[in-house]
Design a protein around this motif. Sequence first.
Motif, PDB file in Angstrom:
ATOM      1  N   GLY A  51       0.792  -1.222   0.000  1.00  0.00           N
ATOM      2  CA  GLY A  51       0.000   0.000   0.000  1.00  0.00           C
ATOM      3  C   GLY A  51       0.824   1.272   0.000  1.00  0.00           C
ATOM      4  N   ASN A  52       2.111   1.182   0.345  1.00  0.00           N
ATOM      5  CA  ASN A  52       2.964   2.370   0.331  1.00  0.00           C
ATOM      6  C   ASN A  52       3.622   2.561  -1.036  1.00  0.00           C
ATOM      7  OD1 ASN A  52       4.906   0.357   0.285  1.00  0.00           O
ATOM      8  ND2 ASN A  52       6.010   1.063   2.096  1.00  0.00           N
ATOM      9  N   PHE A  53       2.938   2.124  -2.085  1.00  0.00           N
ATOM     10  CA  PHE A  53       3.491   2.160  -3.440  1.00  0.00           C
ATOM     11  C   PHE A  53       3.915   3.574  -3.824  1.00  0.00           C
ATOM     12  CE2 PHE A  53       3.436   2.234  -8.046  1.00  0.00           C
ATOM     13  CZ  PHE A  53       3.991   1.009  -8.395  1.00  0.00           C
ATOM     14  N   PHE A  54       3.033   4.545  -3.630  1.00  0.00           N
ATOM     15  CA  PHE A  54       3.373   5.932  -3.913  1.00  0.00           C
ATOM     16  C   PHE A  54       4.064   6.549  -2.697  1.00  0.00           C
ATOM     17  CE2 PHE A  54       0.259   7.299  -7.475  1.00  0.00           C
ATOM     18  CZ  PHE A  54       1.287   7.372  -8.405  1.00  0.00           C
ATOM     19  N   GLY A  55       5.202   7.150  -2.926  1.00  0.00           N
ATOM     20  CA  GLY A  55       5.886   7.928  -1.906  1.00  0.00           C
ATOM     21  C   GLY A  55       6.297   9.259  -2.495  1.00  0.00           C
ATOM     22  N   LEU A  61       1.910   1.261 -13.254  1.00  0.00           N
ATOM     23  CA  LEU A  61       3.230   0.874 -12.766  1.00  0.00           C
ATOM     24  C   LEU A  61       3.146  -0.388 -11.916  1.00  0.00           C
ATOM     25  CD1 LEU A  61       4.607   4.391 -11.762  1.00  0.00           C
ATOM     26  CD2 LEU A  61       5.675   2.875 -13.448  1.00  0.00           C
ATOM     27  N   ALA A  62       2.161  -0.436 -11.023  1.00  0.00           N
ATOM     28  CA  ALA A  62       1.995  -1.614 -10.170  1.00  0.00           C
ATOM     29  C   ALA A  62       1.688  -2.847 -11.008  1.00  0.00           C
ATOM     30  CB  ALA A  62       0.894  -1.369  -9.147  1.00  0.00           C
ATOM     31  N   TYR A  63       0.805  -2.701 -11.995  1.00  0.00           N
ATOM     32  CA  TYR A  63       0.459  -3.802 -12.897  1.00  0.00           C
ATOM     33  C   TYR A  63       1.686  -4.285 -13.676  1.00  0.00           C
ATOM     34  CZ  TYR A  63      -1.275  -5.787 -17.319  1.00  0.00           C
ATOM     35  OH  TYR A  63      -1.475  -6.563 -18.429  1.00  0.00           O
ATOM     36  N   SER A  64       2.605  -3.349 -13.974  1.00  0.00           N
ATOM     37  CA  SER A  64       3.793  -3.670 -14.771  1.00  0.00           C
ATOM     38  C   SER A  64       4.965  -4.135 -13.923  1.00  0.00           C
ATOM     39  CB  SER A  64       4.200  -2.442 -15.593  1.00  0.00           C
ATOM     40  OG  SER A  64       3.135  -2.028 -16.437  1.00  0.00           O
ATOM     41  N   ASN A  65       4.706  -4.367 -12.634  1.00  0.00           N
ATOM     42  CA  ASN A  65       5.666  -4.966 -11.706  1.00  0.00           C
ATOM     43  C   ASN A  65       6.774  -4.019 -11.241  1.00  0.00           C
ATOM     44  OD1 ASN A  65       4.303  -7.446 -11.622  1.00  0.00           O
ATOM     45  ND2 ASN A  65       5.335  -8.140 -13.484  1.00  0.00           N
ATOM     46  N   PHE A  66       6.552  -2.723 -11.326  1.00  0.00           N
ATOM     47  CA  PHE A  66       7.323  -1.810 -10.505  1.00  0.00           C
ATOM     48  C   PHE A  66       6.876  -2.049  -9.060  1.00  0.00           C
ATOM     49  CE2 PHE A  66       7.974   0.199 -14.522  1.00  0.00           C
ATOM     50  CZ  PHE A  66       9.108   1.019 -14.403  1.00  0.00           C
ATOM     51  N   THR A  67       7.751  -1.745  -8.117  1.00  0.00           N
ATOM     52  CA  THR A  67       7.382  -1.947  -6.714  1.00  0.00           C
ATOM     53  C   THR A  67       7.175  -0.628  -5.972  1.00  0.00           C
ATOM     54  OG1 THR A  67       9.721  -2.084  -6.057  1.00  0.00           O
ATOM     55  CG2 THR A  67       8.585  -4.153  -6.590  1.00  0.00           C
ATOM     56  N   GLY A  68       7.241   0.474  -6.665  1.00  0.00           N
ATOM     57  CA  GLY A  68       6.990   1.760  -6.032  1.00  0.00           C
ATOM     58  C   GLY A  68       7.321   2.895  -6.969  1.00  0.00           C
ATOM     59  N   ALA A  69       6.800   4.072  -6.641  1.00  0.00           N
ATOM     60  CA  ALA A  69       7.063   5.282  -7.418  1.00  0.00           C
ATOM     61  C   ALA A  69       7.057   6.469  -6.466  1.00  0.00           C
ATOM     62  CB  ALA A  69       6.013   5.472  -8.514  1.00  0.00           C
ATOM     63  N   LEU A  70       7.975   7.405  -6.686  1.00  0.00           N
ATOM     64  CA  LEU A  70       8.117   8.574  -5.820  1.00  0.00           C
ATOM     65  C   LEU A  70       7.799   9.837  -6.606  1.00  0.00           C
ATOM     66  CD1 LEU A  70      11.475   7.614  -4.029  1.00  0.00           C
ATOM     67  CD2 LEU A  70       9.125   6.994  -3.388  1.00  0.00           C
ATOM     68  N   LEU A  71       6.793  10.577  -6.146  1.00  0.00           N
ATOM     69  CA  LEU A  71       6.391  11.825  -6.783  1.00  0.00           C
ATOM     70  C   LEU A  71       7.291  12.944  -6.289  1.00  0.00           C
ATOM     71  CD1 LEU A  71       2.520  11.422  -6.403  1.00  0.00           C
ATOM     72  CD2 LEU A  71       3.871  11.087  -8.495  1.00  0.00           C
ATOM     73  N   HIS A  72       7.865  13.680  -7.224  1.00  0.00           N
ATOM     74  CA  HIS A  72       8.880  14.664  -6.857  1.00  0.00           C
ATOM     75  C   HIS A  72       8.256  15.925  -6.279  1.00  0.00           C
ATOM     76  CE1 HIS A  72      12.986  15.840  -6.671  1.00  0.00           C
ATOM     77  NE2 HIS A  72      12.853  16.893  -7.461  1.00  0.00           N
ATOM     78  N   VAL A  73       8.953  16.496  -5.291  1.00  0.00           N
ATOM     79  CA  VAL A  73       8.557  17.733  -4.626  1.00  0.00           C
ATOM     80  C   VAL A  73       9.704  18.720  -4.777  1.00  0.00           C
ATOM     81  CG1 VAL A  73       7.860  18.814  -2.459  1.00  0.00           C
ATOM     82  CG2 VAL A  73       7.197  16.438  -2.944  1.00  0.00           C
ATOM     83  N   GLY A  74       9.409  19.877  -5.366  1.00  0.00           N
ATOM     84  CA  GLY A  74      10.418  20.909  -5.528  1.00  0.00           C
ATOM     85  C   GLY A  74      10.085  22.133  -4.695  1.00  0.00           C
ATOM     86  N   GLY A  75      10.484  23.292  -5.176  1.00  0.00           N
ATOM     87  CA  GLY A  75      10.302  24.520  -4.422  1.00  0.00           C
ATOM     88  C   GLY A  75       9.089  25.312  -4.857  1.00  0.00           C
ATOM     89  N   GLN A  76       9.138  26.620  -4.619  1.00  0.00           N
ATOM     90  CA  GLN A  76       7.999  27.492  -4.899  1.00  0.00           C
ATOM     91  C   GLN A  76       7.760  27.690  -6.388  1.00  0.00           C
ATOM     92  OE1 GLN A  76       6.016  28.865  -2.567  1.00  0.00           O
ATOM     93  NE2 GLN A  76       7.131  27.974  -0.862  1.00  0.00           N
ATOM     94  N   ASN A  77       8.759  27.429  -7.213  1.00  0.00           N
ATOM     95  CA  ASN A  77       8.615  27.749  -8.621  1.00  0.00           C
ATOM     96  C   ASN A  77       8.339  26.529  -9.489  1.00  0.00           C
ATOM     97  OD1 ASN A  77       8.472  29.964 -10.377  1.00  0.00           O
ATOM     98  ND2 ASN A  77      10.458  29.486 -11.262  1.00  0.00           N
ATOM     99  N   VAL A  78       7.727  25.501  -8.900  1.00  0.00           N
ATOM    100  CA  VAL A  78       7.263  24.365  -9.694  1.00  0.00           C
ATOM    101  C   VAL A  78       5.767  24.209  -9.479  1.00  0.00           C
ATOM    102  CG1 VAL A  78       9.502  23.221  -9.502  1.00  0.00           C
ATOM    103  CG2 VAL A  78       7.702  22.619  -7.927  1.00  0.00           C
TER     104      VAL A  78
END
Length: 676
Positions: free
Chosen positions: A102-106, A407-424
């Motif tokens: 369940g912690n697939f997305f980080g 991604l989960a269906y394709s057998n990745f085991t996780g994905a991390l959504l990127h966090v940047g600064g104020q200008n993204v």
Amino acid sequence: MLRPLVVAAPFLLWAFVGYVHAVTIYGPAGALRPSGTASSSGSGPISTGTLVNTQWIAALNAYNDVKLQAPALPNPMPSTSFAIGVANNAAGMGGLSIPQKGNFFGFSIEMSVVEQVLGLNASFIQIPFLNLLATVADRGGSVRIRIGGNTQETASLVDSLPNNAMIGKDKSVIGGSSRTAQTPTLEYTDELLYLLSNVSSLVNAKWYLGIPFNDTTHLRLQIAEAADSILGDNVLGYQVGNEPDLYASHERRPVDYSPQDYSDEFGVMVNGIHDDKKITRTGNLIAPSLQGTWSPEDLWSTGYLDAYGSSINVLAMEHYPDQNCAAEFPDGGFGPIKNPQDVFPNYLTHTSGQNLVKPYLNTAGIAQQLGKEFMMFETNTASCGGFPGVSDSFASALWAVDYGLQLAYSNFTGALLHVGGQNVSYNPFTPPPTNLSLFEKWTVGPIMYSTLFVAEALGTTNTSRVVDLAANGGNEFTPAYAIYEHDTLSRIALVNFMQEQNGAGSYSATISVGGAAFGESNSVPSQVKVKYLLAPSVSEKEQITWANQTFGGRFQVDGRLSGQEVIQTINCDQSANTCVVPVPGPGAALVFVSNDAQASSDPKASQTYSTTTVTNAIQTLTIEPSVLAHSNGHSGNFPLSGTSKGGANAALRLHSIDHSVVLIFVLLASFLTFVH
């Protein structure tokens, strides 16, 4: 290992002078008014100190006001009433994924913005950040976070920094390239690691860190040495090399830098780690984190996995579906600036996720053979900050739901959504600009809601297997997935990328469970429960709900969901073996086939934290305008013409202030509380 932690240590402010940063006066409708303008009576608070300037705020991509037009409905239209048949038992379904957690997305958090996002130090943690992590961890069991990005490559752990800072910038050493930003390199102390440890003591958070890879002739392994000691099992692994296939174009290596060169340098790092007796875990490296300029097979052909497989725990890639670099770096040679309206439809199709995973399917198989995790270590809607109006719209949430499950269906085991600064514009969450942090709360991006959806779709049993159902004849606008736990059907996820227009665009899926087609008896339950992810439009930025709950709008987020949770109950026709589930356009539905499935996904009760903290010993006061009429309201010859700290006339000649005014200030200030 923890350092003393103070999440909120209130004390009474008994003295006014030197602490008040700004004054709030009452005016109409609570709108903000620039300092120095006339005040008027009314019920809404207006700040006259550090203020929100809407034009300045909109200039920051994190708060842009771009709102796009929803794409037209597909022509021809897909069927808006179609059947979905699924087996009740996993044995009857082909193509199921490996078991997922369940912690697939980080989250992947750029190292340079740690102080703004996580906290100033180990004793001052951003409360909204804790609450946001808790919403994911409560649904997925834990939350995985990577601290790194491009800034990790040249960062150095040092013993101390001026003013006891946790992070500083060494302006004598500049990184980047002539095509992009020239940025000072980072220096940080072990306070950063204690900060991460304290976060983990409050929320079930686990960490990925990066070992600098810019100079393999002088290895800097201190982050692994210290983190092994301070974080222990809360550190999951160390990334070695961030997008090495871009080193040449970013002018970090010679123009002819090749997969073989990277493989050789990686070997130097592996040997250095094995020879360092202070590093207690030597088999948890994360690599190669390719961006896509090289294919994985380019690197595998060098013998990389045979040589270093025992040192690698996670095979990782980093990929964005598009880039907006020309807008961010007009002189960087990225071609013409892309129009967000033109790319908007690309994020409203199942084809996007399918195309994103396609280059990695072979490597997913290799990872399974080697017993390795396989992660999309950094991703989001578009690199170089995303597209305003796209990356911060409801379309991004739907896109990420579909992409995450693909991604989960394709057998990745996780994905991390990127966090940047104020200008993204793609941030899942953004703290207010520093000079507004005393007044404003956080802002959540629509994509944050996808992490809740995917966490509940996969649950907490760590047995969830996912299959793309190719629903509605494989139509790209109406994807659907089935999720099996303990090899039994538990949930079905339905996505509708279409925007309803003139009464068209919503659809109904008629779900059948079991039956002769699968060699099973009819198994549809008497009823199903459904949670909906909804917004008025695919271009909506703020009015987004998950099961009727919301984080709030711009500058309104404390990290906790508000509103009454609403779970729809849909009665099924067991005689016909069907359940009809409507899916609004746009929207996504998570169908719980059994009560047990819902129970295992429901967020567990957890501690959340109030947001009464501020970043320094400064606070605001709320005062009736009549009180100010004889103080700093520019009335007559009164000497005090400003209260903002550092202002030219701030706190001058206080002995001349009318005693009644001083008494009012002191009485009000005595009720204020701060975090020390």
